[in-house]
Design an enzyme around this catalytic site. Structure first.
Site, PDB file in Angstrom:
ATOM      1  N   PHE A 340      21.852  -0.200  61.914  1.00 19.01           N
ATOM      2  CA  PHE A 340      22.196  -0.892  60.656  1.00 19.01           C
ATOM      3  C   PHE A 340      22.379  -2.388  60.892  1.00 19.01           C
ATOM      4  CE2 PHE A 340      24.923   2.911  59.024  1.00 19.01           C
ATOM      5  CZ  PHE A 340      23.798   3.520  58.505  1.00 19.01           C
ATOM      6  N   LYS A 346      19.875  -7.542  55.010  1.00 15.29           N
ATOM      7  CA  LYS A 346      20.853  -6.835  54.176  1.00 15.29           C
ATOM      8  C   LYS A 346      22.162  -7.637  54.105  1.00 15.29           C
ATOM      9  CE  LYS A 346      23.863  -3.138  55.154  1.00 15.29           C
ATOM     10  NZ  LYS A 346      24.136  -1.846  55.778  1.00 15.29           N
ATOM     11  N   ASP A 433      40.418   7.380  54.430  1.00 12.80           N
ATOM     12  CA  ASP A 433      39.388   7.627  53.425  1.00 12.80           C
ATOM     13  C   ASP A 433      39.788   6.826  52.181  1.00 12.80           C
ATOM     14  OD1 ASP A 433      37.973   8.820  51.188  1.00 12.80           O
ATOM     15  OD2 ASP A 433      37.477  10.478  52.526  1.00 12.80           O
ATOM     16  N   MET A 434      38.853   6.076  51.621  1.00  7.80           N
ATOM     17  CA  MET A 434      39.198   5.210  50.472  1.00  7.80           C
ATOM     18  C   MET A 434      39.696   6.019  49.272  1.00  7.80           C
ATOM     19  SD  MET A 434      35.425   4.037  49.112  1.00  7.80           S
ATOM     20  CE  MET A 434      34.562   4.021  50.667  1.00  7.80           C
ATOM     21  N   GLU A 449      28.978  -0.628  51.027  1.00 10.67           N
ATOM     22  CA  GLU A 449      27.572  -0.288  51.216  1.00 10.67           C
ATOM     23  C   GLU A 449      27.558   1.185  51.608  1.00 10.67           C
ATOM     24  OE1 GLU A 449      24.683   1.175  52.255  1.00 10.67           O
ATOM     25  OE2 GLU A 449      24.843   0.205  54.224  1.00 10.67           O
ATOM     26  N   GLU A 458      24.289   9.258  49.047  1.00 13.17           N
ATOM     27  CA  GLU A 458      25.319   9.354  50.094  1.00 13.17           C
ATOM     28  C   GLU A 458      26.711   9.339  49.452  1.00 13.17           C
ATOM     29  OE1 GLU A 458      24.471   6.678  53.353  1.00 13.17           O
ATOM     30  OE2 GLU A 458      22.535   7.634  53.712  1.00 13.17           O
TER      31      GLU A 458
HETATM   32  C1  LIG Z   1      26.309   3.123  55.460  1.00 16.69           C
HETATM   33  S1  LIG Z   1      27.704   2.804  56.433  1.00 16.69           S
HETATM   34  C2  LIG Z   1      27.893   1.076  56.248  1.00 16.69           C
HETATM   35  C3  LIG Z   1      28.759   0.467  57.278  1.00 16.69           C
HETATM   36  C4  LIG Z   1      28.897  -1.040  57.207  1.00 16.69           C
HETATM   37  N1  LIG Z   1      29.592  -1.442  55.999  1.00 16.69           N
HETATM   38  C5  LIG Z   1      27.578  -1.734  57.312  1.00 16.69           C
HETATM   39  O1  LIG Z   1      27.084  -2.229  56.297  1.00 16.69           O
HETATM   40  O2  LIG Z   1      26.991  -1.766  58.399  1.00 16.69           O
HETATM   41  C6  LIG Z   1      28.974   3.458  55.434  1.00 16.69           C
HETATM   42  C7  LIG Z   1      30.315   3.482  56.086  1.00 16.69           C
HETATM   43  O3  LIG Z   1      31.232   3.926  55.115  1.00 16.69           O
HETATM   44  C8  LIG Z   1      32.123   4.839  55.725  1.00 16.69           C
HETATM   45  N2  LIG Z   1      32.624   5.691  54.643  1.00 16.69           N
HETATM   46  C9  LIG Z   1      31.903   6.543  53.888  1.00 16.69           C
HETATM   47  N3  LIG Z   1      32.680   7.138  52.996  1.00 16.69           N
HETATM   48  C10 LIG Z   1      33.928   6.643  53.159  1.00 16.69           C
HETATM   49  C11 LIG Z   1      35.157   6.896  52.529  1.00 16.69           C
HETATM   50  N4  LIG Z   1      35.260   7.772  51.531  1.00 16.69           N
HETATM   51  N5  LIG Z   1      36.229   6.192  52.928  1.00 16.69           N
HETATM   52  C12 LIG Z   1      36.113   5.304  53.939  1.00 16.69           C
HETATM   53  N6  LIG Z   1      34.976   5.048  54.593  1.00 16.69           N
HETATM   54  C13 LIG Z   1      33.898   5.707  54.210  1.00 16.69           C
HETATM   55  C14 LIG Z   1      31.301   5.553  56.750  1.00 16.69           C
HETATM   56  O4  LIG Z   1      32.097   6.126  57.758  1.00 16.69           O
HETATM   57  C15 LIG Z   1      30.457   4.405  57.262  1.00 16.69           C
HETATM   58  O5  LIG Z   1      31.085   3.741  58.297  1.00 16.69           O
END
Ligand SMILES: C[S@@+](CC[C@H](N)C(=O)[O-])C[C@H]1O[C@@H](n2cnc3c(N)ncnc32)[C@H](O)[C@@H]1O
Length: 649
Positions: A340, A346, A433-434, A449, A458
């Protein structure tokens, strides 16, 4: 010798063959081969058996050359077998049918004995060719490595085309409008065998670009360029029309090999060429009569742009089916984050969006007194935290950042990043977890993202709905919306790869795939849109859309193997990011398209619309898609109740 060096291209299309028109009797084959190889051709399309042969009890097959006259590597690397053209398995004459069946089986058995990679089957002699297909299907069941390339003339008379090529001498074929239909019925009869491919005869006239485009989704292995398809340039050399050149470049890009066929029509002076006899064998110093055609093909190949760096990197992913990530249910690995983070485009787009939002949020007069609270939800290893701090610096706005991440492993990396960069006073890391974090204050800007190739796949909507509690009522979400798109495609390779699993579940699964050998059949249409902050947070995230795709009339009929899916996201105002082909963000490589297959490919007759339905379904523990086609013919509902493919909440 390959056509040339094109950086990054290791595909078959670098090799050019030549068709041997006359039977190389008297063990002449090695001489014909060596003359062709020394003239820079890479392989021969050569008859294997004397065309005068008809099976009689006890007779020995009159082959062109015993297996001993060429080494095993020569047979397999330099000879594509040409099955006798007199074979007619759907003839009225029963004896001819029976002789044809015996001979076809004998010739294929001989080709297998020689370990050839492929044999070219003669074109069907009429549009109805069920017995031909039956015998070929029978043969295919017993093959291991040998491919059969069905020879098909590249012809389609356009609806308005009055003077359709009258040169065909077989009256049975004169009512044929579209040779793709022959291929389609043949492969349907042969159950989409992955060893049944196509060799297209390219003639002097070409059908419309749209109808040609269909072939890029089919297993075309060779384009047999007839010498009479060439024009003559001012210096008397062979050349091709602009449309032929474009088609040829398309073939090169899709790993299709060229084979030159026919008698020389260009008597250019080139150090002792003997006109007409392209298989001249006695003097190897004499150039092959078809060398000027090969030179021209090599020129077209070498003129192509080198493959861009990113394409080269992604070449091994072409048409390779991958399961989509489940970043909510699973924890991503370091390697995935690493990939990523290489996509600078991005993060540049995010930084631009955040900068614009900061400027809108805090006027120039208030910069010294106002601190914006920005929360990166799903912060991963921190690249969006960096983009946010850079946007603040660029705009002179003060920022307080919360980095919320549920993957405990990524949180470890976040801590070391903050320490390394000295951001301790600016950034607070929250390992949670958010959806369940109790924030100590509300955010002005929520940056995330959580997007998949299909936008919401996702579960960004579910996560951001959960985080909306701690966004101020007038707060900004980046992204502010995202939309998914689909388009119907022909993708015979993907279909065969899924079929190899021999179950329904794999046909009811969506795949992330770098689409390459596909035909896009109609412009994309939008499927689902999600807005953030969600104007009705208590409403369900279930969705249903019915779409109607009109395939351009000149395309003709086609086969739909499934739907390619994409997304486009509005980050903030005019800053967007996405992979929808018409608006795709240039040079961004974080997402490949998604592919929704169909269990049974759907035949779409010319001028007939396709009606497709997509559902986004939500349960207590999972979200899934269901999809179905209802026109021109109904498919089953795919993935009913998420039985085969779902995304965990
Ligand atoms: C697609 S990755 C993007 C990571 C980073 N922001 C980037 O752009 O490189 C999504 C991230 O969101 C985290 N994530 C997904 N759902 C989440 C949630 N409900 N609460 C907290 N983190 C979450 C995942 O663990 C992952 O690290």
């Amino acid at each position: 010798m390959p056509l040339g060096q094109r950086a990054g291209d290791k595909s078959e299309s670098r090799y050019c063959g030549v068709e041997v028109l006359d039977f190389p009797a008297g063990e002449e084959l090695p001489a014909v081969l060596s003359h062709s190889l020394s003239s820079s051709f890479d392989f021969l399309l050569a008859p294997l058996v004397d065309p005068d042969y008809r099976p009689t009890p006890g007779s020995v097959l009159p082959v062109a050359a015993s297996d001993l006259v060429l080494g095993p590597a020569q047979w397999s690397s330099h000879i594509v077998g040409k099955i006798s053209e007199w074979i007619d398995l759907d003839a009225e004459d029963e004896q001819l049918r029976l002789d044809s069946e015996i001979t076809l089986k004998q010739e294929i058995a001989w080709a297998s004995h020689l370990s050839l990679q492929a044999c070219v089957l003669p074109p069907p002699k009429r549009s109805s060719c069920a017995n031909y297909a039956r015998v070929v299907n029978h043969i295919l069941q017993g093959l291991t490595n040998l491919q059969l390339w069905l020879r098909i003339p590249l012809e389609k008379s356009e609806p308005m085309d009055e003077d359709h090529d009258g040169a065909k001498d077989n009256s049975d074929m004169s009512d044929t409008v579209d040779s793709w239909e022959w291929w389609n019925s043949f492969r349907l009869l042969c159950e989409h065998s992955s060893q049944l491919c196509v060799a297209l005869d390219v003639l002097s006239t070409l059908p419309s670009m749209n109808s040609l485009g269909r072939w890029f989704g089919e297993p075309v292995r060779a384009a047999i360029l007839q010498t009479n398809a060439f024009l003559t340039n001012a210096r008397g050399y062979p050349c091709l029309s602009k449309r032929h050149q474009k088609l040829l470049t398309g073939f090169f890009n899709h790993s299709v090999q060229v084979i030159i066929s026919g008698r020389s029509n260009h008597n250019v002076s080139q150090g002792g060429v003997l006109s007409g006899d392209e298989n001249h064998t006695e003097d190897t110093a004499v150039r092959h009569a078809l060398s000027p055609y090969l030179d021209y093909i090599a020129y077209i190949y070498q003129r192509m742009d080198p493959l861009p760096e990113q394409e080269r990197f992604e070449i091994n992913y072409r048409d390779f089916l991958q399961s989509p990530l489940q970043p909510l249910m699973d924890n991503l690995e370091a390697q995935t984050y690493e990939t990523f983070e290489k996509d600078t485009v991005k993060y540049t787009q995010y930084q631009r969006a955040i900068a614009k939002a900061l400027v809108d949020r805090v006027s120039d007069d208030d910069v010294s007194t106002t601190k914006t609270v920005l929360m990166v939800v799903g912060a991963g290893r921190g690249p969006l935290v960096r983009a946010s701090l850079q946007a603040a610096e660029e705009t002179g706005r003060k920022l307080k950042v919360y980095a919320v991440e549920k993957n405990p492993n990524a949180v470890i990396t976040l801590h070391s990043l903050i320490k390394l960069e000295g951001w301790e006073s600016l950034v607070t890391i929250i390992s949670s977890d958010m959806r369940c974090w109790e924030a100590p204050e509300k955010a002005d800007i929520l940056v995330s993202e959580l997007l998949g190739s299909f936008g919401d796949n996702e579960l960004s909507p579910e996560c951001l709905d959960g985080a909306q509690r701690f966004l101020k009522p007038d707060g900004i979400s980046i992204p502010s919306s995202y939309t998914s798109f689909i388009e119907p495609i022909t993708a015979s390779k993907l279909h065969n790869d899924i079929k190899a699993h021999k179950d329904i579940a794999h046909f009811e699964t969506a795949y992330v795939v770098k689409l390459h050998r596909i035909a896009r059949l109609a412009p994309t249409q939008s499927v689902f849109t999600f807005d953030h902050p969600n104007p009705s947070p208590n409403a369900s995230n279930q969705r249903y859309t019915k779409l109607k795709f009109e395939i351009p009339q000149e395309t003709g009929s086609c086969l739909v193997h499934g739907f390619a899916g994409y997304f486009d996201a509005v980050l903030y105002k005019d800053v967007h990011l996405g992979i929808e082909p018409n608006t795709a963000t240039p040079n961004m490589f974080s997402w490949f398209p998604i592919f929704f297959p169909l269990r049974k490919p759907i035949y779409v007759p010319s001028k007939t619309p396709i009606e497709v339905h997509f559902w986004r379904c939500c349960g207590a523990t999972k979200v899934w898609y269901e999809w179905a086609v209802t026109a021109p013919s109904p498919s089953p509902i795919h993935n009913s109740n998420g039985r085969s493919y779902w995304v965990g909440l």
